[in-house]
Scaffold this motif. Structure first.
Motif, PDB file in Angstrom:
ATOM      1  N   PHE A  18       0.827  -1.213   0.000  1.00 43.47           N
ATOM      2  CA  PHE A  18       0.000   0.000   0.000  1.00 43.47           C
ATOM      3  C   PHE A  18       0.862   1.265   0.000  1.00 43.47           C
ATOM      4  O   PHE A  18       0.376   2.370  -0.177  1.00 43.47           O
ATOM      5  CB  PHE A  18      -0.870  -0.061   1.269  1.00 43.47           C
ATOM      6  CG  PHE A  18      -1.819   1.061   1.473  1.00 43.47           C
ATOM      7  CD1 PHE A  18      -2.858   1.288   0.593  1.00 43.47           C
ATOM      8  CD2 PHE A  18      -1.669   1.905   2.570  1.00 43.47           C
ATOM      9  CE1 PHE A  18      -3.749   2.332   0.800  1.00 43.47           C
ATOM     10  CE2 PHE A  18      -2.551   2.954   2.785  1.00 43.47           C
ATOM     11  CZ  PHE A  18      -3.600   3.162   1.895  1.00 43.47           C
ATOM     12  N   GLU A  20       3.219   3.015  -1.827  1.00 41.67           N
ATOM     13  CA  GLU A  20       3.358   4.079  -2.824  1.00 41.67           C
ATOM     14  C   GLU A  20       2.122   4.961  -2.883  1.00 41.67           C
ATOM     15  O   GLU A  20       2.232   6.192  -2.930  1.00 41.67           O
ATOM     16  CB  GLU A  20       3.666   3.500  -4.206  1.00 41.67           C
ATOM     17  CG  GLU A  20       4.060   4.553  -5.216  1.00 41.67           C
ATOM     18  CD  GLU A  20       5.176   5.496  -4.739  1.00 41.67           C
ATOM     19  OE1 GLU A  20       5.059   6.716  -5.003  1.00 41.67           O
ATOM     20  OE2 GLU A  20       6.151   5.053  -4.118  1.00 41.67           O
ATOM     21  N   GLU A  21       0.962   4.361  -2.845  1.00 44.18           N
ATOM     22  CA  GLU A  21      -0.289   5.129  -2.849  1.00 44.18           C
ATOM     23  C   GLU A  21      -0.385   6.003  -1.596  1.00 44.18           C
ATOM     24  O   GLU A  21      -0.726   7.185  -1.662  1.00 44.18           O
ATOM     25  CB  GLU A  21      -1.467   4.166  -2.925  1.00 44.18           C
ATOM     26  CG  GLU A  21      -2.817   4.827  -2.915  1.00 44.18           C
ATOM     27  CD  GLU A  21      -3.941   3.799  -2.919  1.00 44.18           C
ATOM     28  OE1 GLU A  21      -5.034   4.153  -2.437  1.00 44.18           O
ATOM     29  OE2 GLU A  21      -3.738   2.664  -3.383  1.00 44.18           O
ATOM     30  N   PHE A  22      -0.079   5.414  -0.450  1.00 45.17           N
ATOM     31  CA  PHE A  22      -0.153   6.155   0.816  1.00 45.17           C
ATOM     32  C   PHE A  22       0.899   7.262   0.851  1.00 45.17           C
ATOM     33  O   PHE A  22       0.637   8.365   1.318  1.00 45.17           O
ATOM     34  CB  PHE A  22       0.024   5.191   1.990  1.00 45.17           C
ATOM     35  CG  PHE A  22      -0.185   5.828   3.336  1.00 45.17           C
ATOM     36  CD1 PHE A  22      -1.262   6.662   3.584  1.00 45.17           C
ATOM     37  CD2 PHE A  22       0.702   5.597   4.368  1.00 45.17           C
ATOM     38  CE1 PHE A  22      -1.463   7.247   4.827  1.00 45.17           C
ATOM     39  CE2 PHE A  22       0.521   6.176   5.611  1.00 45.17           C
ATOM     40  CZ  PHE A  22      -0.566   7.006   5.835  1.00 45.17           C
ATOM     41  N   ARG A  23       2.072   6.978   0.328  1.00 44.08           N
ATOM     42  CA  ARG A  23       3.157   7.962   0.304  1.00 44.08           C
ATOM     43  C   ARG A  23       2.740   9.201  -0.489  1.00 44.08           C
ATOM     44  O   ARG A  23       2.970  10.326  -0.058  1.00 44.08           O
ATOM     45  CB  ARG A  23       4.415   7.335  -0.297  1.00 44.08           C
ATOM     46  CG  ARG A  23       5.600   8.252  -0.335  1.00 44.08           C
ATOM     47  CD  ARG A  23       6.797   7.586  -1.027  1.00 44.08           C
ATOM     48  NE  ARG A  23       7.937   8.455  -1.033  1.00 44.08           N
ATOM     49  CZ  ARG A  23       8.063   9.562  -1.767  1.00 44.08           C
ATOM     50  NH1 ARG A  23       7.099   9.929  -2.571  1.00 44.08           N
ATOM     51  NH2 ARG A  23       9.140  10.314  -1.695  1.00 44.08           N
ATOM     52  N   GLN A  24       2.132   9.007  -1.628  1.00 42.97           N
ATOM     53  CA  GLN A  24       1.707  10.136  -2.446  1.00 42.97           C
ATOM     54  C   GLN A  24       0.695  11.007  -1.702  1.00 42.97           C
ATOM     55  O   GLN A  24       0.795  12.240  -1.710  1.00 42.97           O
ATOM     56  CB  GLN A  24       1.118   9.649  -3.770  1.00 42.97           C
ATOM     57  CG  GLN A  24       2.155   9.095  -4.702  1.00 42.97           C
ATOM     58  CD  GLN A  24       1.542   8.537  -5.979  1.00 42.97           C
ATOM     59  OE1 GLN A  24       0.397   8.791  -6.299  1.00 42.97           O
ATOM     60  NE2 GLN A  24       2.330   7.761  -6.708  1.00 42.97           N
ATOM     61  N   SER A  25      -0.240  10.377  -1.056  1.00 40.76           N
ATOM     62  CA  SER A  25      -1.254  11.114  -0.296  1.00 40.76           C
ATOM     63  C   SER A  25      -0.622  11.852   0.888  1.00 40.76           C
ATOM     64  O   SER A  25      -0.922  13.023   1.139  1.00 40.76           O
ATOM     65  CB  SER A  25      -2.323  10.139   0.193  1.00 40.76           C
ATOM     66  OG  SER A  25      -3.274  10.801   0.985  1.00 40.76           O
TER      67      SER A  25
END
Length: 185
Positions: A18, A20-25
């Motif tokens: 999860f 990369e998605e969480f990092r962007q947010s």
């Protein structure tokens, strides 16, 4: 401020899938909450998402699965968030030149006492800060602070130390985000 709970912290395997998605947010949330005051002071105001991200990244970097260590990290980072009605932040004093940094950290020994969040009414709310980060002859280049705003609306961040009197206005988006953070449960 809504605190991070143990059940929200993912296992290392789950987090990795999860991440990369969480990092962007989380990076978008951090960018919105970053306030530069002059050349050397950067305030990183934290919220639930940025704090959860920091915890997950710390556990990932240390490859930690020990339950006591996980709980310790959660408690430590939650301290920065503060309570409802408070804004928590990390103040970074950013000076690349080592000699200049050492000199200024000695000159700015009382800096944390002169930091403030300016409210819509014009008042200056001073932070609660960790006194362990202020030495006898010099301060740390990183400080953890909480501003008790209650229901006041923040509109700026500044410093009124005589040699470093600066202030930065918050953007409309920052004001909105900070108000949500203050009221979060």
């Amino acid at each position: 401020m809504r605190r991070v709970e143990r059940k929200q912290v993912l296992s290392l395997d789950k987090y990795e899938s999860f991440r990369e998605e969480f990092r962007q947010s989380a990076m978008a949330a951090k960018a919105l909450r970053r306030v530069h005051v002059g050349e050397h002071l950067t305030f990183l105001f934290e919220n639930h998402e940025t704090t959860l991200y920091q915890i997950q990244e710390m556990l990932r970097a240390e490859k930690t699965t020990d339950e006591a260590h996980i709980v310790h990290e959660i408690e430590t980072y939650n301290e920065i968030l503060g309570e409802q009605g408070e804004l928590g932040c990390t103040l970074l004093i950013e000076i690349d030149d080592p000699q200049k940094r050492d000199n200024l950290l000695r000159q700015w020994l009382k800096l944390p006492e002169f930091i403030y969040v300016k409210t819509q009414s014009g008042s200056k709310v001073r932070p609660q800060f960790d006194e362990r980060q202020v030495g006898e002859h010099r301060i740390s280049s990183v400080h953890y602070m909480r501003f008790r705003l209650g229901d006041q609306i923040p509109v700026g961040v500044g410093c009124d130390l005589p040699d470093l009197a600066l202030e930065s206005a918050l953007t409309t988006q920052q004001i909105s985000a900070f108000c949500k953070d203050i009221l979060a449960r």
